[in-house]
Structures are given as C-alpha cells and as structure tokens.
Design an enzyme around this catalytic site. Structure first.
Site, PDB file in Angstrom:
ATOM      1  N   ASP A  10       0.888  -1.165   0.000  1.00 15.81           N
ATOM      2  CA  ASP A  10       0.000   0.000   0.000  1.00 15.81           C
ATOM      3  C   ASP A  10       0.928   1.218   0.000  1.00 15.81           C
ATOM      4  O   ASP A  10       2.138   1.088  -0.214  1.00 15.81           O
ATOM      5  CB  ASP A  10      -1.002  -0.044   1.169  1.00 15.81           C
ATOM      6  N   CYS A  67       3.028  -3.424   3.885  1.00 12.74           N
ATOM      7  CA  CYS A  67       2.228  -2.269   4.310  1.00 12.74           C
ATOM      8  C   CYS A  67       3.003  -1.593   5.437  1.00 12.74           C
ATOM      9  O   CYS A  67       4.206  -1.807   5.590  1.00 12.74           O
ATOM     10  CB  CYS A  67       0.801  -2.647   4.659  1.00 12.74           C
ATOM     11  N   THR A  69       2.757  -1.904   8.778  1.00 12.19           N
ATOM     12  CA  THR A  69       3.177  -2.862   9.807  1.00 12.19           C
ATOM     13  C   THR A  69       3.304  -4.285   9.280  1.00 12.19           C
ATOM     14  O   THR A  69       3.894  -5.131   9.949  1.00 12.19           O
ATOM     15  CB  THR A  69       2.127  -2.913  10.933  1.00 12.19           C
ATOM     16  N   HIS A 100       8.738 -24.803   8.094  1.00 12.54           N
ATOM     17  CA  HIS A 100       7.766 -25.517   8.928  1.00 12.54           C
ATOM     18  C   HIS A 100       6.320 -25.294   8.498  1.00 12.54           C
ATOM     19  O   HIS A 100       5.487 -26.188   8.638  1.00 12.54           O
ATOM     20  CB  HIS A 100       7.908 -25.082  10.394  1.00 12.54           C
TER      21      HIS A 100
HETATM   22  C1  RB5 Z   1      -1.787   2.586   6.627  1.00  8.98           C
HETATM   23  O1  RB5 Z   1      -1.778   3.763   7.353  1.00  8.98           O
HETATM   24  C2  RB5 Z   1      -1.583   1.401   7.563  1.00  8.98           C
HETATM   25  O2  RB5 Z   1      -2.687   1.250   8.380  1.00  8.98           O
HETATM   26  C3  RB5 Z   1      -1.320   0.135   6.769  1.00  8.98           C
HETATM   27  O3  RB5 Z   1      -0.225   0.315   5.953  1.00  8.98           O
HETATM   28  C4  RB5 Z   1      -1.005  -1.111   7.570  1.00  8.98           C
HETATM   29  O4  RB5 Z   1      -0.014  -0.861   8.521  1.00  8.98           O
HETATM   30  C5  RB5 Z   1      -2.140  -1.855   8.107  1.00  8.98           C
HETATM   31  O5  RB5 Z   1      -1.984  -2.930   8.685  1.00  8.98           O
END
Ligand code: RB5
Length: 149
Positions: A10, A67, A69, A100
C-alpha cells in the site's frame, strides 16, 4: 532456481516494496509487480488479494506484501483459500515460515523493518524450502480448517 515472486504494497509500504524488488532482481528472481504505482493512499486489502490471486492461480510461486506494519496485509491474505501468509520481522521467522509452515506469502512492515533487514528476510524466505515430514500433517490440518470455512 529463479522464481517469479508477486509483490504489492500500500502507500505505507511503497518505498520498501521498491527496495525489495531491487533485492529480488539482485538475487536473480523475477518480480511480478502488482502495484500501486505511487504513494497515493490506497487500501491494503485491495493489494493483498492481487498477490494472493497471483499465487493461488500459479502466476507466481510466492508472494510478498508490504504495508506499514505488515499486519493488515497478513490478515487479508490469510482469508484467501490456499494462502499461508507469514508476517516476519527476523530471518529466523522467515526460515521457519517456509520450512515448517510452507508459507507462500511473506508480509513485511515498512514502519517496522528497515530495508537492510528486509533484504535478509526476503533472501531467507526465498532460499528455504518446506521441510515436509512431521510438518506436512500440520499444514494439512490448516487445509482442513480452511476447507470448513
Ligand atoms: C496505513 O496507514 C496502515 O494502516 C497500513 O499500511 C497497515 O499498517 C495496516 O496494517
């Protein structure tokens, strides 16, 4: 062996995605890039399903999703039948996820993992094969859980 690896992000994973694509090429693998093309805000589930489809339909052997996180990508990808997505923050987790769990999608978080470490995680994920043996029955049980949904 060169692999085709589907990859998407993203907006919050866009920069790390570019670094990972460069690493894939350096390792001799082919990157099937599924977007986005810039850092305009997008919704991570839309990109998680693109990579999941490329893997389950056989256009790519493995997938990588980035993304902020890695959490949203992994939650979404794991809703798709046939996907075993692993959010990895260490090389060890990447090796275990393949060896695994027969994970077929690696999830990374740009806000958590630096580019250098991410490259090592990707390298470990792609270089490790599923061990089978005692792990095969456990992965089969994952399939059975999935089949009931
Ligand atoms: C975007 O702000 C963030 O929420 C997304 O990239 C991700 O971390 C969601 O899990």
């Amino acid at each position: 062996m060169p692999l085709t690896v589907a990859i998407a992000s993203d907006h919050a994973g866009f920069a790390l995605k570019s670094e990972v694509i460069a690493e894939l090429k350096k390792l001799g693998h082919e990157a099937l890039e599924l977007g986005p093309t810039d850092t305009s805000p997008v919704d991570y589930p839309d990109y998680a399903v693109k990579v999941a489809a490329a893997v389950t339909q056989g256009q790519a052997a493995l997938g990588i999703l980035v993304c902020g996180t890695g959490t949203g990508m992994s939650i979404t990808a794991n809703k798709v039948h046939g996907i075993r997505a692993a959010l990895c923050r260490t090389e060890f987790e990447a090796r275990m996820a393949r060896g695994h769990n027969d994970a077929n999608v690696l999830c990374l978080g740009q806000r958590v993992t630096g580019a250098g470490l991410a490259a090592e995680i990707v390298k470990a994920f792609l270089a490790t094969s599923f061990e089978g043996g005692r792990h095969a029955g456990r992965v089969e049980k994952i399939r059975q859980v999935e089949a009931k949904r």
